[in-house]
Design a protein around this motif. Structure first.
Motif, PDB file in Angstrom:
ATOM      1  N   THR A  84     -69.915  -3.961  -7.005  1.00 37.64           N
ATOM      2  CA  THR A  84     -69.416  -2.558  -6.617  1.00 37.64           C
ATOM      3  C   THR A  84     -68.828  -2.440  -5.261  1.00 37.64           C
ATOM      4  O   THR A  84     -67.681  -1.850  -5.095  1.00 37.64           O
ATOM      5  CB  THR A  84     -70.597  -1.626  -6.985  1.00 37.64           C
ATOM      6  OG1 THR A  84     -70.956  -1.826  -8.295  1.00 37.64           O
ATOM      7  CG2 THR A  84     -70.059  -0.088  -6.822  1.00 37.64           C
ATOM      8  N   ARG A  85     -69.645  -2.953  -4.511  1.00 33.11           N
ATOM      9  CA  ARG A  85     -69.080  -2.682  -3.154  1.00 33.11           C
ATOM     10  C   ARG A  85     -68.097  -3.410  -2.726  1.00 33.11           C
ATOM     11  O   ARG A  85     -66.959  -2.980  -2.097  1.00 33.11           O
ATOM     12  CB  ARG A  85     -70.295  -3.455  -2.134  1.00 33.11           C
ATOM     13  CG  ARG A  85     -69.802  -3.147  -0.603  1.00 33.11           C
ATOM     14  CD  ARG A  85     -70.989  -3.451   0.278  1.00 33.11           C
ATOM     15  NE  ARG A  85     -70.578  -3.448   1.643  1.00 33.11           N
ATOM     16  CZ  ARG A  85     -71.269  -3.454   2.792  1.00 33.11           C
ATOM     17  NH1 ARG A  85     -72.646  -3.916   2.746  1.00 33.11           N
ATOM     18  NH2 ARG A  85     -70.901  -3.496   4.022  1.00 33.11           N
ATOM     19  N   LEU A  86     -67.908  -4.793  -3.392  1.00 33.29           N
ATOM     20  CA  LEU A  86     -66.480  -5.386  -3.023  1.00 33.29           C
ATOM     21  C   LEU A  86     -65.307  -4.872  -3.613  1.00 33.29           C
ATOM     22  O   LEU A  86     -64.188  -4.787  -3.261  1.00 33.29           O
ATOM     23  CB  LEU A  86     -66.636  -6.978  -3.447  1.00 33.29           C
ATOM     24  CG  LEU A  86     -67.814  -7.694  -2.722  1.00 33.29           C
ATOM     25  CD1 LEU A  86     -67.902  -9.341  -3.005  1.00 33.29           C
ATOM     26  CD2 LEU A  86     -67.189  -7.614  -1.288  1.00 33.29           C
ATOM     27  N   GLU A  87     -65.495  -4.341  -4.830  1.00 30.93           N
ATOM     28  CA  GLU A  87     -64.557  -3.550  -5.515  1.00 30.93           C
ATOM     29  C   GLU A  87     -63.961  -2.287  -4.740  1.00 30.93           C
ATOM     30  O   GLU A  87     -62.929  -2.105  -4.632  1.00 30.93           O
ATOM     31  CB  GLU A  87     -65.081  -2.889  -6.933  1.00 30.93           C
ATOM     32  CG  GLU A  87     -65.106  -3.880  -8.063  1.00 30.93           C
ATOM     33  CD  GLU A  87     -65.554  -3.346  -9.426  1.00 30.93           C
ATOM     34  OE1 GLU A  87     -65.071  -3.781 -10.456  1.00 30.93           O
ATOM     35  OE2 GLU A  87     -66.253  -2.387  -9.126  1.00 30.93           O
ATOM     36  N   SER A  88     -65.021  -1.747  -4.216  1.00 32.50           N
ATOM     37  CA  SER A  88     -64.598  -0.456  -2.916  1.00 32.50           C
ATOM     38  C   SER A  88     -63.607  -1.089  -1.872  1.00 32.50           C
ATOM     39  O   SER A  88     -62.705  -0.476  -1.648  1.00 32.50           O
ATOM     40  CB  SER A  88     -65.728   0.185  -2.597  1.00 32.50           C
ATOM     41  OG  SER A  88     -65.494   1.171  -1.637  1.00 32.50           O
ATOM     42  N   VAL A  89     -64.339  -2.094  -1.233  1.00 34.52           N
ATOM     43  CA  VAL A  89     -63.509  -2.772  -0.138  1.00 34.52           C
ATOM     44  C   VAL A  89     -62.044  -3.239  -0.376  1.00 34.52           C
ATOM     45  O   VAL A  89     -61.015  -3.157   0.068  1.00 34.52           O
ATOM     46  CB  VAL A  89     -64.297  -3.876   0.388  1.00 34.52           C
ATOM     47  CG1 VAL A  89     -63.579  -4.636   1.573  1.00 34.52           C
ATOM     48  CG2 VAL A  89     -65.759  -3.477   1.149  1.00 34.52           C
ATOM     49  N   SER A  90     -61.910  -3.810  -1.861  1.00 31.14           N
ATOM     50  CA  SER A  90     -60.624  -4.224  -2.259  1.00 31.14           C
ATOM     51  C   SER A  90     -59.723  -3.009  -2.920  1.00 31.14           C
ATOM     52  O   SER A  90     -58.934  -3.172  -3.344  1.00 31.14           O
ATOM     53  CB  SER A  90     -60.912  -5.298  -3.133  1.00 31.14           C
ATOM     54  OG  SER A  90     -61.609  -4.823  -4.292  1.00 31.14           O
ATOM     55  N   ASP A  91     -60.307  -2.011  -2.817  1.00 32.99           N
ATOM     56  CA  ASP A  91     -59.328  -0.688  -3.291  1.00 32.99           C
ATOM     57  C   ASP A  91     -57.925  -1.025  -2.652  1.00 32.99           C
ATOM     58  O   ASP A  91     -57.753  -0.934  -1.441  1.00 32.99           O
ATOM     59  CB  ASP A  91     -59.987   0.495  -2.831  1.00 32.99           C
ATOM     60  CG  ASP A  91     -59.453   2.015  -3.348  1.00 32.99           C
ATOM     61  OD1 ASP A  91     -57.986   2.295  -3.223  1.00 32.99           O
ATOM     62  OD2 ASP A  91     -59.843   2.482  -4.101  1.00 32.99           O
ATOM     63  N   PRO A  92     -57.000  -0.780  -3.429  1.00 37.93           N
ATOM     64  CA  PRO A  92     -55.423  -1.098  -2.932  1.00 37.93           C
ATOM     65  C   PRO A  92     -55.079  -0.111  -2.077  1.00 37.93           C
ATOM     66  O   PRO A  92     -54.058  -0.393  -0.963  1.00 37.93           O
ATOM     67  CB  PRO A  92     -54.762  -1.196  -4.253  1.00 37.93           C
ATOM     68  CG  PRO A  92     -55.522  -0.447  -5.145  1.00 37.93           C
ATOM     69  CD  PRO A  92     -57.252  -0.929  -4.967  1.00 37.93           C
ATOM     70  N   ARG A  93     -55.568   1.039  -2.012  1.00 45.89           N
ATOM     71  CA  ARG A  93     -55.427   2.142  -1.020  1.00 45.89           C
ATOM     72  C   ARG A  93     -55.583   1.834   0.460  1.00 45.89           C
ATOM     73  O   ARG A  93     -55.007   2.135   1.286  1.00 45.89           O
ATOM     74  CB  ARG A  93     -56.059   3.502  -1.494  1.00 45.89           C
ATOM     75  CG  ARG A  93     -55.405   4.045  -2.783  1.00 45.89           C
ATOM     76  CD  ARG A  93     -56.031   5.293  -3.253  1.00 45.89           C
ATOM     77  NE  ARG A  93     -57.157   4.931  -3.945  1.00 45.89           N
ATOM     78  CZ  ARG A  93     -58.043   5.976  -4.202  1.00 45.89           C
ATOM     79  NH1 ARG A  93     -57.762   7.099  -4.541  1.00 45.89           N
ATOM     80  NH2 ARG A  93     -59.359   5.413  -4.588  1.00 45.89           N
ATOM     81  N   ARG A  94     -56.991   1.328   0.333  1.00 45.08           N
ATOM     82  CA  ARG A  94     -57.201   0.837   1.744  1.00 45.08           C
ATOM     83  C   ARG A  94     -56.362  -0.372   2.243  1.00 45.08           C
ATOM     84  O   ARG A  94     -56.048  -0.159   3.495  1.00 45.08           O
ATOM     85  CB  ARG A  94     -58.770   0.084   1.482  1.00 45.08           C
ATOM     86  CG  ARG A  94     -59.223  -0.525   2.878  1.00 45.08           C
ATOM     87  CD  ARG A  94     -60.717  -1.205   2.696  1.00 45.08           C
ATOM     88  NE  ARG A  94     -61.029  -1.800   3.981  1.00 45.08           N
ATOM     89  CZ  ARG A  94     -60.877  -3.112   4.099  1.00 45.08           C
ATOM     90  NH1 ARG A  94     -59.877  -3.790   3.518  1.00 45.08           N
ATOM     91  NH2 ARG A  94     -61.076  -3.811   5.319  1.00 45.08           N
ATOM     92  N   GLU A  95     -56.088  -1.300   1.372  1.00 48.28           N
ATOM     93  CA  GLU A  95     -55.098  -2.307   2.119  1.00 48.28           C
ATOM     94  C   GLU A  95     -53.780  -1.598   2.307  1.00 48.28           C
ATOM     95  O   GLU A  95     -53.285  -2.103   3.551  1.00 48.28           O
ATOM     96  CB  GLU A  95     -55.030  -3.388   0.929  1.00 48.28           C
ATOM     97  CG  GLU A  95     -54.223  -4.492   1.487  1.00 48.28           C
ATOM     98  CD  GLU A  95     -54.225  -5.950   0.500  1.00 48.28           C
ATOM     99  OE1 GLU A  95     -53.255  -6.296   0.409  1.00 48.28           O
ATOM    100  OE2 GLU A  95     -55.351  -6.409   0.491  1.00 48.28           O
TER     101      GLU A  95
END
Length: 312
Positions: free
Chosen positions: A266-277
């Motif tokens: 779940t945490r890695l999904e949050s970090v990989s959110d395309p909006r963040r990138e």
């Protein structure tokens, strides 16, 4: 050339390339006054009028208004001072035009609605102070309560856009999109969760000494598997998953069990959110930084590998 020779307005027009109507217009406003008049009342000008008209034409082409031009040619104003002030005004106008162009380009590329266009237009018109307040509000929403932690000072600086005065159109366009993202409550919530995870990780690090963060662990251990084309669901991926989950569990002081792996996914999904990138890429454009490395493939591989193994 005889300095005493006087010229009719027609002769002056031929020498300067200006029309008779234009010279008469400048003459009526006292910018290029006649030296004398002929016996029948026609205006006559000295050779100095040629140089004066050349200067007037140049200043008009540069955008100066007639009252200012008159003061310059009459020596009431210093030409360098006028030029500096006008250059500053033009710089401001250029900035406004760049902002407008960025909005129009974004609307054209994204097919924006009238409401989105209005928002982008408002964002593009913000002053430097207003831009700083907008981004400050976003960073407060994301990092509020963590400001005192030394680790967050650097993170906040690295998340702050600084649009230069002489920005290129691409930078302006990136700023408009980035500012729009910063107002999105959903994006703020995603970034807030990441900040909270980072704070928890920092607390653990303070108690146990310096350690690499989870992002670095996953990148370093999963990157080679991704490059080698290993399927995240295959048995060949088992030792890789075991290695990075064990390292992350140790980093956070948790047992490496099924529940931990679910939370890590779940945490890695949050970090990989395309909006963040996307935010980070726009930030690099605005600040003139090199484009950031995309970790999305590494995170996606890791999440797939964890989901498969926690559903068994």
């Amino acid at each position: 050339m005889d300095g005493d020779t006087l010229y009719s307005i027609g002769e002056l027009a031929r020498r300067t390339g200006l029309t008779v109507k234009t010279i008469r217009f400048y003459s009526d406003r006292g910018i290029v006054a006649p030296t004398d008049r002929s016996p029948v009342g026609y205006r006559l000008y000295s050779i100095d009028a040629v140089a004066r008209l050349d200067l007037v034409r140049t200043l008009r082409e540069l955008g100066l208004d007639l009252p200012t031009i008159r003061k310059v040619v009459d020596r009431e104003l210093s030409l360098p001072e006028v030029a500096a002030a006008h250059a500053e005004a033009l710089a401001a106008q250029i900035g406004v035009l760049r902002m407008r162009r960025a909005v129009l380009m974004t609307v054209a590329e994204r097919g924006s609605t009238p409401e989105e266009t209005e928002l982008m237009h408002r964002l593009a018109k913000l002053s430097e102070d207003e831009r700083r307040r907008l981004i400050g509000d976003f960073l407060d929403a994301v990092f509020g309560g963590f400001h005192a932690a030394p680790a967050f000072a650097g993170v906040m600086r690295s998340m702050t856009p600084d649009l230069p005065d002489n920005s290129e159109a691409e930078q302006v366009q990136a700023w408009v999109e980035l500012a729009e993202m910063s107002l999105d409550p959903g994006f703020r919530a995603v970034m807030r969760r990441m900040a909270e995870d980072l704070a928890a990780e920092q607390t653990r690090r303070d108690m146990t000494g310096p350690r690499r963060d989870i992002t670095a662990v996953v990148r370093d251990q999963v990157g080679p598997a991704l490059a080698a084309g290993i399927d995240p669901a295959s048995p060949q991926a088992d030792p890789i998953v075991a290695a990075f989950t064990a390292h992350c569990a140790h980093l956070l002081g948790r047992p490496d069990d099924v529940e931990f792996r679910r939370r890590l996914a779940t945490r890695l999904e949050s970090v990989s959110d395309p909006r963040r990138e996307r935010y980070l890429r726009l930030l690099a454009v605005v600040n003139g930084w090199p484009p950031p490395e995309s970790l999305a493939p590494v995170f996606d591989w890791s999440v797939q590998a964890l989901r498969v193994r926690t559903q068994r």
